[in-house]
Motif scaffolding. Structure first.
Motif, PDB file in Angstrom:
ATOM      1  N   UNK A 114      -2.829 -44.122 -28.033  1.00 23.48           N
ATOM      2  CA  UNK A 114      -2.703 -43.477 -26.535  1.00 23.48           C
ATOM      3  C   UNK A 114      -3.996 -42.689 -26.274  1.00 23.48           C
ATOM      4  N   UNK A 115      -4.062 -41.644 -27.559  1.00 22.00           N
ATOM      5  CA  UNK A 115      -4.818 -40.570 -27.177  1.00 22.00           C
ATOM      6  C   UNK A 115      -6.188 -40.584 -28.075  1.00 22.00           C
ATOM      7  N   UNK A 116      -5.641 -40.902 -29.377  1.00 17.64           N
ATOM      8  CA  UNK A 116      -7.075 -40.596 -30.421  1.00 17.64           C
ATOM      9  C   UNK A 116      -8.413 -41.473 -30.023  1.00 17.64           C
ATOM     10  N   UNK A 117      -9.262 -40.964 -30.075  1.00 14.61           N
ATOM     11  CA  UNK A 117     -10.446 -41.282 -29.589  1.00 14.61           C
ATOM     12  C   UNK A 117     -10.584 -41.894 -28.214  1.00 14.61           C
ATOM     13  N   UNK A 118      -9.476 -41.687 -27.351  1.00 12.49           N
ATOM     14  CA  UNK A 118      -9.407 -42.025 -26.114  1.00 12.49           C
ATOM     15  C   UNK A 118      -9.241 -41.211 -24.910  1.00 12.49           C
ATOM     16  N   UNK A 119      -9.212 -39.799 -25.169  1.00 18.60           N
ATOM     17  CA  UNK A 119      -9.185 -38.858 -24.380  1.00 18.60           C
ATOM     18  C   UNK A 119     -10.111 -37.640 -25.150  1.00 18.60           C
ATOM     19  N   UNK A 120     -10.835 -36.922 -24.203  1.00 13.56           N
ATOM     20  CA  UNK A 120     -11.447 -35.634 -24.616  1.00 13.56           C
ATOM     21  C   UNK A 120     -10.745 -34.606 -25.303  1.00 13.56           C
ATOM     22  N   UNK A 121     -11.004 -34.314 -26.487  1.00 15.30           N
ATOM     23  CA  UNK A 121     -10.249 -33.222 -27.046  1.00 15.30           C
ATOM     24  C   UNK A 121     -11.027 -32.282 -27.926  1.00 15.30           C
TER      25      UNK A 121
END
Length: 336
Positions: free
Chosen positions: A329-336
């Motif tokens: 869902x989020x890992x390497x898909x959204x900036x963080x």
């Protein structure tokens, strides 16, 4: 959702064949001299660094330092100098904290030995020596550790040990998977049923020694990241200093019991837990034969047995929860 289960074991045999390349690199470092071996990592590779450090801890006088890449970038450590050798592994070679840490270590003058699966990645150019071969991270790191032990005169069985592994390890671990499959199927079915009743309750993993790094990785990188199941990892020696008070009859707990010096720590937790929880699973690597491997060598290999068992658990969890392990869902898909 089925995965190819034969490829990892062909890959393991190929990883074992890297030994001569590894020896050439380590021998050169040893001849040049070093003041410390630094094990660098983040996430799953940090877990592998922990496993390698505890394996070496009682076997060598060489200072062995575990460095978390993000923490090293914020405050560093004066124990790492230009005379240190840095060992690390990376699947993608793109993790920004690892790239930043390696850039800083290279500028310091350290020699960097990286197992970077992607040779043209941003991380690879920082390596003094780089070997690109996918997967089997712990095997490759332990290969380096064992060579240092041999050069120090602390591993007289080195040649026989490696000859045995090269002949029997891949075959024997495949047999472990086959033996573990019925158990793994029951574990996954029980976990799914429990999750329906207690969706918010985390699954506790308890381990020590080389298995603690495995538990750390399995809870975070597999249960949480890949299965989307809540989990927490505890060291067997710390369980009795707080965490035991949060366990109740419905708390799912899995204890990984290995065969190294820390085995009594996990046995203690395993003996206590049936008094409290009805959802205890014990995975003891002694229950899984390695027919081609002398018993004296099992302590250094039991984490591979655990990985073979967990491989089958992963397959059945994927099926029970109808959740492919490769989606994020989020890992390497959204900036963080």
């Amino acid at each position: 959702m089925e995965r190819d289960e034969s490829q990892p074991w062909a890959n393991l045999q190929g990883a074992l064949a890297l030994r001569r390349q590894v020896e050439d690199v380590v021998d050169a470092f040893y001849e040049e001299g070093l003041d410390a071996l630094v094990l660098l990592g983040i996430g799953g590779t940090y877990a592998s660094a922990l496993q390698t450090e505890v394996y070496l801890r009682g076997k060598t006088k060489l200072p062995v330092i575990v460095a978390h890449a993000a923490e090293y970038c914020t405050h560093g450590t004066l124990r790492i100098t230009k005379d240190s050798v840095v060992l690390f592994s990376s699947v993608t070679g793109t993790t920004e904290e690892m790239v930043a840490a390696c850039q800083r270590l290279k500028a310091l003058g350290c020699r960097l030995f990286g197992f970077v699966d992607v040779p043209d990645s941003p991380l690879a150019p920082y390596c003094t020596n780089c070997i690109s071969y996918p997967k089997n991270e712990q095997l490759k790191l332990f290969m380096v550790a064992n060579r240092f032990l041999f050069l120090e005169g602390a591993f007289p069985d080195y040649e026989h040990y490696n000859a045995v592994l090269e002949e029997f390890l891949a075959r024997d671990l495949l047999a472990v998977e086959e033996r573990a499959d019925p158990f793994a199927q029951r574990f996954a079915a029980d976990k799914y049923a429990h999750s329906l009743k207690h969706p918010e309750m985390p699954h506790y993993f308890i381990a020590a020694g080389t298995h603690f790094g495995a538990a750390y990785s399995y809870a975070m990188c597999y249960f949480e990241e890949q299965h989307w199941l809540r989990a927490r990892c505890l060291h067997s020696s710390e369980f009795f200093h707080g965490a035991l008070e949060i366990v109740d009859a419905d708390t799912p707990v899995t204890v990984f019991i290995g065969e190294d010096e820390s085995r009594p720590l996990s046995l203690r937790a395993a003996a206590f837990l049936p008094k409290i929880t009805r959802h205890l699973t014990i995975i003891d690597t002694k229950d899984y034969p390695l027919p081609g491997i002398p018993s004296d060598y099992r302590a250094s290999l039991s984490h591979h047995i655990l990985r073979a068992v967990n491989n089958r658990i992963d397959v059945h969890l994927e099926r029970e929860f109808r959740h492919p392990m490769d989606i994020r869902r989020y890992y390497r898909r959204l900036p963080y």
